[in-house]
Design an enzyme around this catalytic site. Structure first.
Site, PDB file in Angstrom:
ATOM      1  N   VAL A 137      43.011  34.401  38.978  1.00  0.00           N
ATOM      2  CA  VAL A 137      43.185  33.799  37.212  1.00  0.00           C
ATOM      3  C   VAL A 137      42.649  34.779  37.332  1.00  0.00           C
ATOM      4  O   VAL A 137      41.628  35.861  37.357  1.00  0.00           O
ATOM      5  CB  VAL A 137      42.251  32.369  37.427  1.00  0.00           C
ATOM      6  CG1 VAL A 137      41.808  32.812  36.116  1.00  0.00           C
ATOM      7  CG2 VAL A 137      42.475  31.260  37.750  1.00  0.00           C
ATOM      8  N   PRO A 138      43.611  36.576  36.460  1.00  0.00           N
ATOM      9  CA  PRO A 138      43.077  37.229  36.283  1.00  0.00           C
ATOM     10  C   PRO A 138      42.333  37.583  35.315  1.00  0.00           C
ATOM     11  O   PRO A 138      42.861  38.091  33.374  1.00  0.00           O
ATOM     12  CB  PRO A 138      44.940  37.901  35.031  1.00  0.00           C
ATOM     13  CG  PRO A 138      45.459  37.010  35.110  1.00  0.00           C
ATOM     14  CD  PRO A 138      44.970  36.008  36.214  1.00  0.00           C
ATOM     15  N   CYS A 139      41.124  37.389  34.986  1.00  0.00           N
ATOM     16  CA  CYS A 139      39.715  37.470  33.384  1.00  0.00           C
ATOM     17  C   CYS A 139      40.128  38.969  32.944  1.00  0.00           C
ATOM     18  O   CYS A 139      40.253  38.963  32.364  1.00  0.00           O
ATOM     19  CB  CYS A 139      39.239  37.285  34.098  1.00  0.00           C
ATOM     20  SG  CYS A 139      38.172  37.515  35.306  1.00  0.00           S
ATOM     21  N   HIS A 140      40.894  39.767  34.278  1.00  0.00           N
ATOM     22  CA  HIS A 140      40.503  41.771  33.313  1.00  0.00           C
ATOM     23  C   HIS A 140      41.975  41.390  31.983  1.00  0.00           C
ATOM     24  O   HIS A 140      41.405  42.376  31.717  1.00  0.00           O
ATOM     25  CB  HIS A 140      40.834  42.201  34.930  1.00  0.00           C
ATOM     26  CG  HIS A 140      42.139  42.478  36.082  1.00  0.00           C
ATOM     27  ND1 HIS A 140      42.262  40.918  36.563  1.00  0.00           N
ATOM     28  CD2 HIS A 140      43.136  41.786  35.030  1.00  0.00           C
ATOM     29  CE1 HIS A 140      43.844  40.996  36.638  1.00  0.00           C
ATOM     30  NE2 HIS A 140      44.582  41.669  36.612  1.00  0.00           N
ATOM     31  N   VAL A 142      42.461  39.546  30.044  1.00  0.00           N
ATOM     32  CA  VAL A 142      41.298  38.850  29.135  1.00  0.00           C
ATOM     33  C   VAL A 142      40.325  40.190  28.159  1.00  0.00           C
ATOM     34  O   VAL A 142      39.316  39.832  29.161  1.00  0.00           O
ATOM     35  CB  VAL A 142      41.303  37.225  29.427  1.00  0.00           C
ATOM     36  CG1 VAL A 142      40.457  37.007  27.834  1.00  0.00           C
ATOM     37  CG2 VAL A 142      42.259  36.650  29.199  1.00  0.00           C
TER      38      VAL A 142
END
Length: 192
Positions: A137-140, A142
């Site tokens: 989950v590529p929260c980077h 956001v």
């Protein structure tokens, strides 16, 4: 696969950790400054997990994470996550974040708007900050308003969003300067 397991694995940015249950991945830990700190973090988060050889589906996830951290293109959309205990809104945020293309970013406000929850910017930020599935989950991808890329979830270890975005070849992000941080809170000076 019975019970929870974890393993530590090598990547281009250091030794990462991954933990799983029979239902899927429960967490990914990016490297801390020292491997012992990465292991300690995994133990604190998943005290019932044992260090095991990863099963085939987890090995595929490890290889994908390592490839992405080398700068390669890799699709992790089919990796199964165990969302047990994750609030429904956070699950929606994570599903949205998984659809953000490599090298692109969105703001918390854009994510909230896309989820038809435009008043939930703070809730989006909280979900991103609690993301246990780093890289998958590529929260980077956001960012807060202004595209500041300094903060990352607690599972990010010593790695910044900016570094992860640069590995992906994303457009440069803006960073807050000391002036930006202090200006909004500094009281006005009295002039004689």
């Amino acid at each position: 696969m019975a019970g929870r397991g974890y393993t530590i694995f090598d990547t281009a940015i250091g030794r990462c950790g991954i933990s799983w249950s029979p239902a899927g991945i429960i967490g990914v830990q990016l490297p801390e400054v020292r491997e012992i700190d990465t292991r300690r973090r995994l133990y604190q988060l998943y005290p019932d997990a044992r260090e095991l050889r990863p099963p085939a589906n987890i090995q595929i996830a490890i290889e994908g994470i390592a490839a992405l951290l080398r700068g390669a293109t890799c699709d992790l959309a089919d990796i199964t996550l165990d969302m047990t205990g994750i609030p429904a809104f956070s699950q929606r945020v994570y599903a949205y974040a998984r659809q953000i293309p490599r090298g692109e970013t969105r703001t918390y406000a854009e994510v909230a708007s896309s989820l038809r929850a435009s008043g939930a910017i703070y809730s989006v930020a909280q979900a991103i900050g609690r993301n246990p599935f780093m890289i998958i989950v590529p929260c980077h991808r956001v960012l807060e308003a202004g595209n500041y890329a300094d903060k990352i979830s607690a599972f990010g270890g010593a790695i910044s969003k900016r570094r992860l975005l640069s590995i992906e070849g994303a457009s440069p992000t803006v960073s807050k300067t000391l002036f930006d941080v202090l200006l909004p809170v500094a009281p006005p000076r009295a002039h004689p």
